[in-house]
Enzyme design. Sequence first.
Site, PDB file in Angstrom:
ATOM      1  N   PRO A 230       0.823  -1.177   0.079  1.00 34.87           N
ATOM      2  CA  PRO A 230      -0.029   0.042   0.028  1.00 34.87           C
ATOM      3  C   PRO A 230       0.600   1.211   0.158  1.00 34.87           C
ATOM      4  CG  PRO A 230      -0.962  -1.757   1.119  1.00 34.87           C
ATOM      5  CD  PRO A 230       0.720  -2.042   1.127  1.00 34.87           C
ATOM      6  N   GLU A 452     -21.855   8.490  23.163  1.00 31.68           N
ATOM      7  CA  GLU A 452     -20.156   8.203  23.458  1.00 31.68           C
ATOM      8  C   GLU A 452     -20.401   7.754  25.147  1.00 31.68           C
ATOM      9  OE1 GLU A 452     -18.693   8.420  21.412  1.00 31.68           O
ATOM     10  OE2 GLU A 452     -19.060   9.763  20.198  1.00 31.68           O
TER      11      GLU A 452
END
Length: 677
Positions: A230, A452
């Site tokens: 990559p 959260e």
Amino acid sequence: MEDNDNKKGRLPRLKRPGDNRDPRFPYRVILIWVVVLIMVPLFWKFRQFQQDNVEELTYGQLEQKVEEGVVKKATVVAGVGMLDTIKGVYEVPAKNGVEPKSVNFAAKVKYSDDIRKFFKEHNISFEYTEANQWWMAFMSSGLLPLILIFAVIYFVFIRQIKLAGKGAMSFGKSRARMLNRDKNKVTFKEVAGMAEAKEEVEEIIQFLKDPKKFQRLGGRIPKGVLMVGPPGTGKTLLAKAIAGEADVPFFSISGSDFVEMFVGVGASRVRDMFEQGKKNAPCLIFIDEIDAVGRSRFSGIGGGHDEREQTLNALLVEMDGFDTQEGVIIIAATNRPDVLDSALLRPGRFDRQIVIDMPDLVGREEILKVHARAVKLSKDVDFTVIARGTPGFSGADLANLINEAALLGARNDKKGVGMEELEEARDKVRWGRERRSRVMDEKDKKVTAYHEAGHALVMFKLDFTEPLHKVTIIPRGMYLGATFSLPVKDKYHESKKQLLDEVAGIMGGRIAEELTFGDSTSGAAGDIKQATHIARKMVTEWGMSEKIGMVNVSEHEEHMFLGRDLFKGREVSEQTARDIDGEVRRIIDEAYSRAKEILVSNKDKLIALAEALLEYETLDAAEITEIIDTGKLQNPPTRPPGLSSSVPAAPQAEKAKGETKPEPFPTPGIGTSPANA
């Protein structure tokens, strides 16, 4: 800063001893203009002199003028040949209405004492000059203008074109640049996180240095090495290290340098490049981004590309053709091996393919230490914690992380880069900079805090989730808040229990909103997408659905490469597609029910977590554990609001027993809330 020569791949101009001039200063161009500015006025002056009215007289005519008394002054100019020249002015008196005038004259004579006595007898003053006037004769010949024109054309146009290497006959010349061994300082010491790749290329270097060692048993050196990986994993860096370690000529070129607007230029450059290599054999040639020239022939819908195919054919022949010679080794790099031509990948051309993947935990720690050599660090820096929190980071990302941390420390007037700066830099590289300027009203801030807190509480209560690292409601990048987990080690596969717990943790944010406010928001869009992706992978690829079974029924998600991919039909029946959708829905619904049960039974702890987030904005693992265990925060954080803590996620790490993650790029954060969803 590098000079223009280095940018163009040429060796820098060398200075002579005692020469303090800047080699980049255009001395030659300035000299040309100085010469032109001097010669043009001289030429103009000479032409003006030629255009003056000068009357040519014989010596007899001159004597007559002297006797008439019209000559008052004369000058004797010594000539180049046998004759001299007497110049002067005589007066023409007024006559018949014509005004008097002065006439310039010149007479060719052989100067002698008799002439001098003659002038003295008639009281005429005269001068005698010894100046050599041959250059005047040269200028009067008409050659000077032509010489000046050709000189300007040569220096301004032809010479500059030759120096730039862009002459009409240089299109087919290779643009490969031989690296200067003295200036290339990159060695294998600067390469970390790819031990196996280093071993393979070190073997090639050793073969070039001592070929008899490997030829003793009949082996031959590989003709080509293809580095695949990559972007940002260090393929070009490894090539630079090879150039620094190898004691042989090293040529570097990009795949795009072969392709030109003129047909046949690319193939000519390939042949010229190998000719240079054979002259310097044994040598190494590095081709970066080889997919620009090595793409499969006749691919796509629009047909082939003749120029690129000719270049590829020339490269195939030179690497392993009828007249191939040993000693030229090709090292190429690409992040798209799937588009390369199969003839290019076969043994005999690229004998080896070195996969350079994303670094693992140990590799990331080594890379961080390499890039931190030039950075002043605090004593509390622990690269193991940073490496654990950066799964999926490439070498380029880690280098950027260290640089951002150094800039952050300098901006805050710190004496050294500490864990706070490193963690902030990690979050900035991954998700973007904190957006404290983003103003949220109390309602939006409260919704984000409970969202959260729901993620964090469910993840803490489940047995197979990753350890929590921190929770924040500070906007960053596209997100209003995030819950971060910190893997204990790299994950290469994941169990069904771990995946189900992960989906349940993702559902915790939406459920917390519904339980607290009796309503839901669009902030869970990212959660829904992530949970659906995991559930569909479980059903279609990983065989984790009893109804579908051990059958791969995934959709065709690869990159479209060949033209026939457009016309590829469905791989599953309509009934199977309905069963897949039903199984995905079942997994998500079951995970939703489990998460809701946890939050309903621990609603007081959910409220305590959310209120602490509203007050302190960021909580680390130890603080989350304390709130869940005691219902409140006994030791409030003393750090400025929003600044990350460096405390690792130790309290929950004991329960993470699985080795996991089939994805090559895992996401350390979970339950992020998109700001613009």
